[in-house]
Design a protein around this motif. Structure first.
Motif, short mmCIF file in Angstrom:
data_model
loop_
_atom_site.label_atom_id
_atom_site.label_comp_id
_atom_site.label_asym_id
_atom_site.label_seq_id
_atom_site.Cartn_x
_atom_site.Cartn_y
_atom_site.Cartn_z
N ILE A 8 42.92 -22.28 15.49
CA ILE A 8 41.55 -22.10 14.61
C ILE A 8 40.65 -21.00 14.85
O ILE A 8 40.95 -20.55 16.12
CB ILE A 8 40.98 -23.47 14.50
N ARG A 9 40.13 -20.63 13.87
CA ARG A 9 38.63 -19.74 14.34
C ARG A 9 37.88 -20.35 15.36
O ARG A 9 37.61 -21.41 15.24
CB ARG A 9 37.90 -19.45 13.06
N TYR A 51 40.13 3.30 16.72
CA TYR A 51 40.83 2.70 17.97
C TYR A 51 40.86 1.13 17.48
O TYR A 51 40.03 0.67 16.97
CB TYR A 51 39.84 2.94 19.12
N ASP A 52 41.96 0.47 17.88
CA ASP A 52 42.17 -1.06 17.62
C ASP A 52 41.14 -1.48 18.90
O ASP A 52 41.44 -1.19 19.88
CB ASP A 52 43.43 -1.23 18.04
N VAL A 53 40.53 -2.38 18.41
CA VAL A 53 39.54 -3.04 19.77
C VAL A 53 40.20 -4.07 19.93
O VAL A 53 39.59 -4.96 20.72
CB VAL A 53 38.11 -3.34 19.05
N GLY A 54 41.39 -4.53 19.72
CA GLY A 54 42.09 -5.81 20.46
C GLY A 54 42.70 -6.76 19.55
O GLY A 54 42.47 -6.33 18.24
N PHE A 55 43.07 -7.72 19.98
CA PHE A 55 43.63 -8.97 19.20
C PHE A 55 42.58 -9.64 18.57
O PHE A 55 41.38 -9.71 19.24
CB PHE A 55 44.68 -9.71 19.89
N ILE A 56 42.87 -10.38 17.65
CA ILE A 56 41.80 -11.36 17.05
C ILE A 56 41.67 -12.67 18.11
O ILE A 56 42.91 -13.45 18.20
CB ILE A 56 42.19 -11.81 15.77
N PRO A 57 40.71 -13.10 18.28
CA PRO A 57 40.36 -14.22 19.20
C PRO A 57 40.45 -15.59 18.49
O PRO A 57 40.03 -15.44 17.27
CB PRO A 57 39.09 -14.05 19.90
N ARG A 58 40.90 -16.57 18.84
CA ARG A 58 41.11 -17.72 18.45
C ARG A 58 41.28 -18.92 19.37
O ARG A 58 41.09 -18.69 20.58
CB ARG A 58 42.76 -18.08 17.71
N THR A 59 41.11 -20.30 18.91
CA THR A 59 41.12 -21.12 19.72
C THR A 59 42.16 -22.07 19.54
O THR A 59 42.46 -22.27 18.28
CB THR A 59 39.72 -21.98 19.64
N ALA A 81 38.25 -27.03 9.83
CA ALA A 81 38.40 -25.63 9.85
C ALA A 81 38.43 -25.02 8.92
O ALA A 81 38.66 -23.38 9.05
CB ALA A 81 39.53 -25.65 11.09
N HIS A 82 38.29 -25.33 7.73
CA HIS A 82 38.48 -24.32 6.56
C HIS A 82 37.38 -23.51 6.18
O HIS A 82 36.20 -23.84 6.10
CB HIS A 82 38.86 -25.37 5.46
N THR A 83 37.84 -22.24 5.89
CA THR A 83 36.59 -21.33 5.36
C THR A 83 37.10 -20.66 4.11
O THR A 83 36.29 -20.28 3.26
CB THR A 83 36.43 -20.24 6.25
N GLY A 84 38.44 -20.97 3.54
CA GLY A 84 38.93 -20.33 2.56
C GLY A 84 39.35 -18.67 2.69
O GLY A 84 39.71 -18.11 1.49
N LYS A 85 39.29 -18.17 3.83
CA LYS A 85 39.62 -16.77 4.18
C LYS A 85 40.76 -16.56 4.81
O LYS A 85 41.33 -17.59 5.59
CB LYS A 85 38.39 -16.17 4.81
N VAL A 86 41.34 -15.55 4.87
CA VAL A 86 42.60 -15.10 5.47
C VAL A 86 42.17 -15.28 6.94
O VAL A 86 41.00 -14.82 7.30
CB VAL A 86 42.84 -13.60 5.27
N GLY A 87 43.05 -16.11 7.94
CA GLY A 87 42.76 -16.07 9.24
C GLY A 87 42.19 -17.48 9.68
O GLY A 87 41.66 -17.69 10.81
N ASP A 88 42.27 -18.24 8.70
CA ASP A 88 41.74 -19.83 9.02
C ASP A 88 42.63 -20.45 10.21
O ASP A 88 42.12 -21.29 10.88
CB ASP A 88 41.80 -20.73 7.64
N GLY A 89 43.83 -20.04 10.14
CA GLY A 89 44.69 -20.77 11.24
C GLY A 89 45.84 -21.52 10.89
O GLY A 89 46.11 -21.14 9.61
#
Length: 112
Positions: A8-9, A51-59, A81-89
């Motif tokens: 999840i985010r 520059y790529d600043v890294g991977f996306i942090p998640r829990t 955990a829902h936001t309705g956006k890409v990347g919710d998990g």
């Protein structure tokens, strides 16, 4: 028994934790993870170069529950955990054959 693993985010972790407590989930394991997916990490510009600043942090949240609680836990995570956006998990549900409590060798649901 079922193992429910949810990625999840990180910003939604406290809400998920609170909602799981409301349905009686008193313990679980979580860790900070990084990954890549359809939502890409941000890039930053420095002197005209991107520059790529890294991977996306998640829990990553891991919960083992009796079969009869699995659907309630999944629905709770989906809602909180829902936001309705890409990347919710993602949520993964898998079977657990057996569980043992190390302290006193309890087995099965008693070990949970």
């Amino acid at each position: 028994m079922k193992k429910i693993e949810a990625i999840i985010r990180t910003s939604k972790f406290e809400e998920v934790h609170s909602e799981l407590g409301k349905i009686g989930i008193a313990f679980f394991t979580f860790s900070e993870v990084k990954g890549i997916g359809t939502e890409h990490a941000a890039t930053q510009q420095y002197r005209g170069t991107a520059y790529d600043v890294g991977f996306i942090p998640r829990t990553n949240v891991e919960i083992v529950v009796p079969n009869d609680k699995a659907d309630a836990v999944v629905q709770c995570i989906l809602k909180s955990a829902h936001t309705g956006k890409v990347g919710d998990g993602k949520i993964f549900v898998s079977d657990i054959n057996e569980v043992y409590r190390i302290r006193n060798a309890d087995k099965g649901n008693e070990a949970l």
